[in-house]
Write a protein that holds these residues in place. Structure first.
Motif, mmCIF file in Angstrom:
data_model
loop_
_atom_site.group_PDB
_atom_site.id
_atom_site.type_symbol
_atom_site.label_atom_id
_atom_site.label_comp_id
_atom_site.label_asym_id
_atom_site.label_seq_id
_atom_site.Cartn_x
_atom_site.Cartn_y
_atom_site.Cartn_z
ATOM 1 N N THR A 20 12.177 -40.504 -7.759
ATOM 2 C CA THR A 20 13.312 -39.614 -8.009
ATOM 3 C C THR A 20 12.844 -38.223 -8.400
ATOM 4 O O THR A 20 11.722 -38.031 -8.861
ATOM 5 C CB THR A 20 14.220 -40.172 -9.121
ATOM 6 N N ILE A 21 13.734 -37.267 -8.239
ATOM 7 C CA ILE A 21 13.423 -35.877 -8.545
ATOM 8 C C ILE A 21 13.202 -35.685 -10.044
ATOM 9 O O ILE A 21 12.338 -34.907 -10.442
ATOM 10 C CB ILE A 21 14.538 -34.946 -8.016
ATOM 11 N N ASP A 22 13.934 -36.404 -10.879
ATOM 12 C CA ASP A 22 13.685 -36.248 -12.314
ATOM 13 C C ASP A 22 12.293 -36.757 -12.675
ATOM 14 O O ASP A 22 11.590 -36.158 -13.492
ATOM 15 C CB ASP A 22 14.782 -36.888 -13.170
ATOM 16 N N ALA A 23 11.840 -37.831 -12.022
ATOM 17 C CA ALA A 23 10.475 -38.331 -12.255
ATOM 18 C C ALA A 23 9.455 -37.312 -11.747
ATOM 19 O O ALA A 23 8.417 -37.089 -12.388
ATOM 20 C CB ALA A 23 10.276 -39.678 -11.573
ATOM 21 N N ALA A 24 9.753 -36.674 -10.618
ATOM 22 C CA ALA A 24 8.856 -35.654 -10.060
ATOM 23 C C ALA A 24 8.742 -34.475 -11.024
ATOM 24 O O ALA A 24 7.638 -33.980 -11.277
ATOM 25 C CB ALA A 24 9.378 -35.180 -8.703
ATOM 26 N N ALA A 25 9.861 -34.035 -11.568
ATOM 27 C CA ALA A 25 9.850 -32.908 -12.498
ATOM 28 C C ALA A 25 9.059 -33.249 -13.764
ATOM 29 O O ALA A 25 8.280 -32.421 -14.250
ATOM 30 C CB ALA A 25 11.282 -32.508 -12.853
ATOM 31 N N ARG A 26 9.242 -34.459 -14.272
ATOM 32 C CA ARG A 26 8.480 -34.866 -15.462
ATOM 33 C C ARG A 26 6.988 -34.888 -15.170
ATOM 34 O O ARG A 26 6.171 -34.441 -15.980
ATOM 35 C CB ARG A 26 8.937 -36.251 -15.949
ATOM 36 N N ARG A 27 6.622 -35.379 -13.983
ATOM 37 C CA ARG A 27 5.198 -35.454 -13.628
ATOM 38 C C ARG A 27 4.604 -34.056 -13.487
ATOM 39 O O ARG A 27 3.473 -33.806 -13.896
ATOM 40 C CB ARG A 27 5.028 -36.270 -12.336
ATOM 41 N N LEU A 36 3.881 -30.904 -6.045
ATOM 42 C CA LEU A 36 3.206 -32.186 -5.843
ATOM 43 C C LEU A 36 3.399 -32.632 -4.402
ATOM 44 O O LEU A 36 4.500 -32.510 -3.853
ATOM 45 C CB LEU A 36 3.777 -33.260 -6.777
ATOM 46 N N PRO A 37 2.355 -33.162 -3.790
ATOM 47 C CA PRO A 37 2.500 -33.727 -2.452
ATOM 48 C C PRO A 37 3.373 -34.977 -2.507
ATOM 49 O O PRO A 37 3.442 -35.653 -3.538
ATOM 50 C CB PRO A 37 1.073 -34.102 -2.057
ATOM 51 N N VAL A 38 4.016 -35.278 -1.392
ATOM 52 C CA VAL A 38 4.826 -36.490 -1.262
ATOM 53 C C VAL A 38 4.194 -37.334 -0.165
ATOM 54 O O VAL A 38 3.946 -36.843 0.940
ATOM 55 C CB VAL A 38 6.291 -36.147 -0.897
ATOM 56 N N CYS A 39 3.927 -38.599 -0.483
ATOM 57 C CA CYS A 39 3.284 -39.494 0.469
ATOM 58 C C CYS A 39 4.207 -40.661 0.815
ATOM 59 O O CYS A 39 5.043 -41.077 0.012
ATOM 60 C CB CYS A 39 1.971 -40.029 -0.103
ATOM 61 N N GLY A 40 4.025 -41.176 2.010
ATOM 62 C CA GLY A 40 4.784 -42.327 2.461
ATOM 63 C C GLY A 40 3.882 -43.535 2.555
ATOM 64 O O GLY A 40 2.891 -43.656 1.827
ATOM 65 N N GLU A 41 4.202 -44.410 3.477
ATOM 66 C CA GLU A 41 3.437 -45.640 3.665
ATOM 67 C C GLU A 41 1.969 -45.342 3.939
ATOM 68 O O GLU A 41 1.634 -44.396 4.646
ATOM 69 C CB GLU A 41 4.014 -46.444 4.838
ATOM 70 N N GLY A 42 1.115 -46.151 3.364
ATOM 71 C CA GLY A 42 -0.314 -45.990 3.590
ATOM 72 C C GLY A 42 -0.893 -44.714 3.010
ATOM 73 O O GLY A 42 -1.970 -44.286 3.399
ATOM 74 N N ILE A 49 6.709 -31.074 -2.601
ATOM 75 C CA ILE A 49 7.877 -30.655 -3.376
ATOM 76 C C ILE A 49 7.395 -29.663 -4.420
ATOM 77 O O ILE A 49 6.411 -29.914 -5.127
ATOM 78 C CB ILE A 49 8.564 -31.839 -4.070
ATOM 79 N N THR A 50 8.101 -28.542 -4.514
ATOM 80 C CA THR A 50 7.779 -27.533 -5.514
ATOM 81 C C THR A 50 8.852 -27.520 -6.596
ATOM 82 O O THR A 50 9.963 -28.041 -6.391
ATOM 83 C CB THR A 50 7.700 -26.132 -4.883
ATOM 84 N N ASP A 51 8.523 -26.895 -7.711
ATOM 85 C CA ASP A 51 9.524 -26.746 -8.763
ATOM 86 C C ASP A 51 10.720 -25.946 -8.238
ATOM 87 O O ASP A 51 11.865 -26.216 -8.584
ATOM 88 C CB ASP A 51 8.927 -26.127 -10.019
#
Length: 141
Positions: A20-27, A36-42, A49-51
């Motif tokens: 979730t975006i709230d988890a992304a913001a906390r991280r 932060l980069p966003v990764c999928g399967e594998g 995603i930027t602030d």
């Protein structure tokens, strides 16, 4: 020859597309980073995603950050990245041409780091960094 590996920030963490975006913001806050980069399967890189994305694409549109997945904010048409062994001139060229401030670094299609303007400023001659900043800022959003 200076390579992408020589200037990249290692140990880059990857959000998952369903985070979730709230988890992304906390991280981001915990790591003191603006993207932060966003990764999928594998572990495949899907986007970044930027602030600013969080504010403009989620908060400003009255979306609930706890209900929006990271995958919903990224643009997957094309994710610019560079091979870890690429020459620094290619790094500069890619960032300037695509007007991007952060460039994921891949090795065997796996994310191994990320290069930001700050990384380049710390490790390259001032004139090279100045040219890059000018090229990115010329018509950047």
């Amino acid at each position: 020859m200076t390579t992408a590996r020589d200037v990249m920030h290692r140990g880059c963490e990857c959000l998952q597309v369903n985070d979730t975006i709230d988890a992304a913001a906390r991280r981001m806050a915990e790591l003191n980073v603006g993207a932060l980069p966003v990764c999928g399967e594998g572990g495949r890189l899907k986007g970044i995603i930027t602030d600013r994305d969080i504010v403009v694409k989620c908060v400003a549109r009255n979306k609930n950050p706890a209900a929006v997945a990271a995958g919903e904010l990224i643009e997957e048409e094309h994710v610019w990245s560079i091979d870890a062994n690429a020459d620094i001139e290619e790094v500069l060229h890619q960032m300037a041409e695509h007007k991007i401030r952060r460039l994921p670094v891949l090795e065997n299609e796996e994310l191994v780091g990320i290069i930001s303007q700050a990384d380049l400023a710390a490790k390259l001659p001032e004139d090279k960094v100045g040219e890059l900043v000018e090229a990115i800022s010329a018509t950047s959003h």
